[in-house]
Each structure stands twice: as C-alpha cells, then as structure tokens.
Design a protein around this motif. Sequence first.
Motif, mmCIF file in Angstrom:
data_model
loop_
_atom_site.group_PDB
_atom_site.id
_atom_site.type_symbol
_atom_site.label_atom_id
_atom_site.label_comp_id
_atom_site.label_asym_id
_atom_site.label_seq_id
_atom_site.Cartn_x
_atom_site.Cartn_y
_atom_site.Cartn_z
ATOM 1 N N ALA A 25 0.817 -1.213 0.000
ATOM 2 C CA ALA A 25 0.000 0.000 0.000
ATOM 3 C C ALA A 25 0.849 1.261 0.000
ATOM 4 O O ALA A 25 0.457 2.287 -0.574
ATOM 5 C CB ALA A 25 -0.939 0.001 1.201
ATOM 6 N N TYR A 26 2.035 1.198 0.614
ATOM 7 C CA TYR A 26 2.876 2.383 0.741
ATOM 8 C C TYR A 26 3.421 2.852 -0.601
ATOM 9 O O TYR A 26 3.841 4.006 -0.740
ATOM 10 C CB TYR A 26 4.030 2.104 1.699
ATOM 11 N N ASN A 27 3.455 1.972 -1.602
ATOM 12 C CA ASN A 27 3.964 2.333 -2.922
ATOM 13 C C ASN A 27 2.842 2.678 -3.902
ATOM 14 O O ASN A 27 3.109 2.941 -5.075
ATOM 15 C CB ASN A 27 4.805 1.187 -3.489
ATOM 16 N N SER A 28 1.608 2.627 -3.453
ATOM 17 C CA SER A 28 0.470 2.898 -4.319
ATOM 18 C C SER A 28 0.310 4.406 -4.538
ATOM 19 O O SER A 28 0.487 5.203 -3.616
ATOM 20 C CB SER A 28 -0.808 2.327 -3.695
ATOM 21 N N LYS A 29 -0.034 4.798 -5.763
ATOM 22 C CA LYS A 29 -0.239 6.218 -6.067
ATOM 23 C C LYS A 29 -1.443 6.777 -5.323
ATOM 24 O O LYS A 29 -1.417 7.910 -4.837
ATOM 25 C CB LYS A 29 -0.413 6.394 -7.570
ATOM 26 N N ASN A 30 -2.504 5.969 -5.235
ATOM 27 C CA ASN A 30 -3.693 6.429 -4.507
ATOM 28 C C ASN A 30 -3.393 6.632 -3.032
ATOM 29 O O ASN A 30 -3.918 7.551 -2.397
ATOM 30 C CB ASN A 30 -4.831 5.424 -4.681
ATOM 31 N N TYR A 31 -2.556 5.751 -2.478
ATOM 32 C CA TYR A 31 -2.169 5.887 -1.071
ATOM 33 C C TYR A 31 -1.399 7.190 -0.858
ATOM 34 O O TYR A 31 -1.650 7.939 0.095
ATOM 35 C CB TYR A 31 -1.324 4.690 -0.648
ATOM 36 N N LEU A 32 -0.458 7.479 -1.751
ATOM 37 C CA LEU A 32 0.347 8.698 -1.620
ATOM 38 C C LEU A 32 -0.508 9.949 -1.807
ATOM 39 O O LEU A 32 -0.287 10.970 -1.144
ATOM 40 C CB LEU A 32 1.488 8.666 -2.631
ATOM 41 N N LYS A 33 -1.494 9.889 -2.716
ATOM 42 C CA LYS A 33 -2.390 11.031 -2.915
ATOM 43 C C LYS A 33 -3.219 11.294 -1.652
ATOM 44 O O LYS A 33 -3.386 12.440 -1.231
ATOM 45 C CB LYS A 33 -3.313 10.763 -4.102
ATOM 46 N N THR A 34 -3.745 10.217 -1.075
ATOM 47 C CA THR A 34 -4.535 10.366 0.150
ATOM 48 C C THR A 34 -3.675 10.885 1.296
ATOM 49 O O THR A 34 -4.115 11.722 2.095
ATOM 50 C CB THR A 34 -5.168 9.025 0.541
#
Length: 425
Positions: free
Chosen positions: A262-271
């Motif tokens: 999850a830490y490498n997900s773009k959506n995670y970083l956006k949130t």
Amino acid sequence: MAKAEEVKLEESTTVIQTRVYELHPNKVMRQALNEACDYRRYCFNQGLALWNEMYEASRIAKATKQKALLKAYPSPTERKVRDELVANKADWQYQYSAHLLQLAITDLANAWSNFFNKAQPDWGKPKFKSKKASRQGFKSDQSRIEDGILYLERARESTIPKDQWQGFKLNEEPLSEEFGVVSYFKEKGRYYAAIPYKIKAKNIKTPDKTGKATAVDVNVGHFDYTDGRIVVLPKRLNRVYKRIKHYQRQLAKKRVENGQAAYNSKNYLKTKAKLQACYRKAGNIQNDLMQKFTTELVKGYDKIVIENLSVKGMLMSHVASKGVHRSMFGKFKQILTYKCNWYDKKLILANKLYPSTQRCAVCGNVKNGDDKITLYGNKKHGTKHNEFVCYNKKCPNYNKVVDRDKNAMLNLLVLAEYPELNHAL
C-alpha cells in the motif's frame, strides 16, 4: 555615573526574536537539505551511542574505585565525544559540513545536562532519532543573508557543484543583520528555516502601559478572560478534523487490504498528501488564533494571570486528552511567556494547587470532599461540570448556578493584586 552605565547597558542589551520562513528549494537544494537532515540524525545517533558507552564504563569504574579504570574510562563530555567522532570520520562524511556534526553533539550535550536536571520540563534520558519522525532537521551556524536571500553553508568536498548551490529567498525583510544559529527543518513535505535575530532592546517598540490586569482560564474549546471568551476550536476547525478522520480511515483501510504494498500505491500517496494538507491547515488556523489572542493580551494588559497546568498529566486522561491537545494549552503558555518577556509585561503563574475551580469568587469558600467539582460535575448535588454552586449560606450567591469557568477566572484575577494567595488553600 550610575545612570550613564544603566543607559549603556540598556543599549547593549539584545533580545532574541525568532522568525520562521518557508523555503522553496529546487530539486538540487531539496536533495542538499534532505541529506543534511539525514547526516545530522546520523551524527546525533552515533554520538549518543558513544556517550552511553562511555557513561556506563565510567559508572563501572567509579563503582570499583580503581584509579587505572578511572583514567581509562573518564566521564563523557561534549568535547571528548566530538573529538572521538571526528577522529573516526569515514571518507563519505567529508562531503558534509563539519559544523553539522559539532552542532549535533552540542545538542546531545544539552540533552544530557537536562537528564541530570529534574527541574527541566522535558527531563529524561536522550533518545535516538528516528528517520520515521514527522519532523527532520539540522542546524547551521555558518548561514548568511545577502539581499534578502538566505544562503546555506556548502562543504568544500560537496558533491553538488558550486554553480548549482543556490540560496533561499525570504518572504519578508530580515529583522536584523545579526542572528544566531539557524534551524532548518522539514515537515509534511515542506521546508522551513527558523532564524533567531539579535535585536537591540532600544529598537523594540513596546506597547504603552495600561495599568490593567486580566486572568485567563483555559478550557477545552474556549478560553475565558475579563473581556469575554475566545473560542479556540471554531467550526471551521472541526470541519478540518472531520476530513482528517476520513483520510486516516482511508489510509488504514488501504494498509489492511494491501499490506506493505500500500505504501507504494499512487492512490495511497495522494490520500496521504491530502491528510498532510489538512494537518497543515489545522495547524495554521490554531497558530493564527493563538498569535492574535496573545498579542491582544500583552497589548491590553500589564499583568496576566494563567494557570500553571501539568499538560502532560492531563494528556494521560482518556476523558479530555484529545480536547486538551487540540486546545493547545501548552502552546498558549509558551507563546504568552516569550511575548511578555518581549514587551515587558508581567506573567503570573498560578500554583498548581491553587483552587481556582473549587473556590467561590464572592465569599472565598473552598469546596471539599463530596462538594468538589470534577470533570463529570458533582454527583452529590447533581450539578454539571460547567456549573458552580456555592453552598455557604452567608454568601450572596448561595444556591445560585454560576458559570464555573467565569468563577475560576475571577479567582485567578485576585492573584494579580494579592500574590501572597498564590498557594494551596
């Protein structure tokens, strides 16, 4: 001669006023700031490990009382730890300024001196710095300001070329040409510099004396003083905290479903970026409220009485810990303290055992035993936590419901004229 000496002393006296500027570095300077933060943390942790080792060895040597061991394992000092780290420097460390290491060990020595002084508010053994901490930073005593641009010191063997080493434009004019050690720090993806200016006391514009006194009773969500009430948790702030709660739940859900990926997900970083923006907005709203309120106090009153609360102890309570944290009890005291020093105003701290909440402001009767008011009110008489009822039959307010916060504020105001009452009653 005495008056002339006093005038010279006043002219030479300097006051420290710190200004925090947001920096907007380019890609190259962002890398330089990040590496300086990492190197400072490395030096501090290396120094702390060596200090702990030398400290334990010296304790064993003192316990055995052997002269040979005492000479071989002396007590650690700032100079000994610094010299040991400098002597064992690796080749890669020379690309960073030597002052980063020196200032890191100076901070470590100050932390150790606080460890032996229990009167310090942050008393305790120094801890290792974590790279996961939300705030990373370093200090520089070689920074300079030219034409409104702040320049960071560059090491001779730095991997960044000289032509790419740039300064940071300040968004306002410097307060003085003289300043102390500059603190650079990174928080929530943004970079800041705190510059402590040395200003002569004669150049500081102090507000006129008013001869007035006030008291501030701090509560969760609002502060009461003689001119009324200020709300420190306005509706716009509650809306921001609702969004913070929403984004925190989204991030937690992504971590549960996707685990480490999850830490490498773009959506995670956006949130995460949205969450950090909300935290920034909440901090700006609260800081703006505190700065304006404290400035109003020091300009309008000569004597200010506040409670000397144990904020850390209050945060241990599950009942009001979140409200205490968001109401910024500790920051209010910190800001008001240095502003009173700046503008020559008197700040009176009420004794922790002074019964401002339990004492009637009219007759002076102090509640004891089952009559005391708690966070839940009073079970014996069925009153709420924000209600104060005096049960002294000789009191004009006998059996009348009075606002508890206003009653506490009036009790604190008494200390401005009668400081001899500042103790447990």
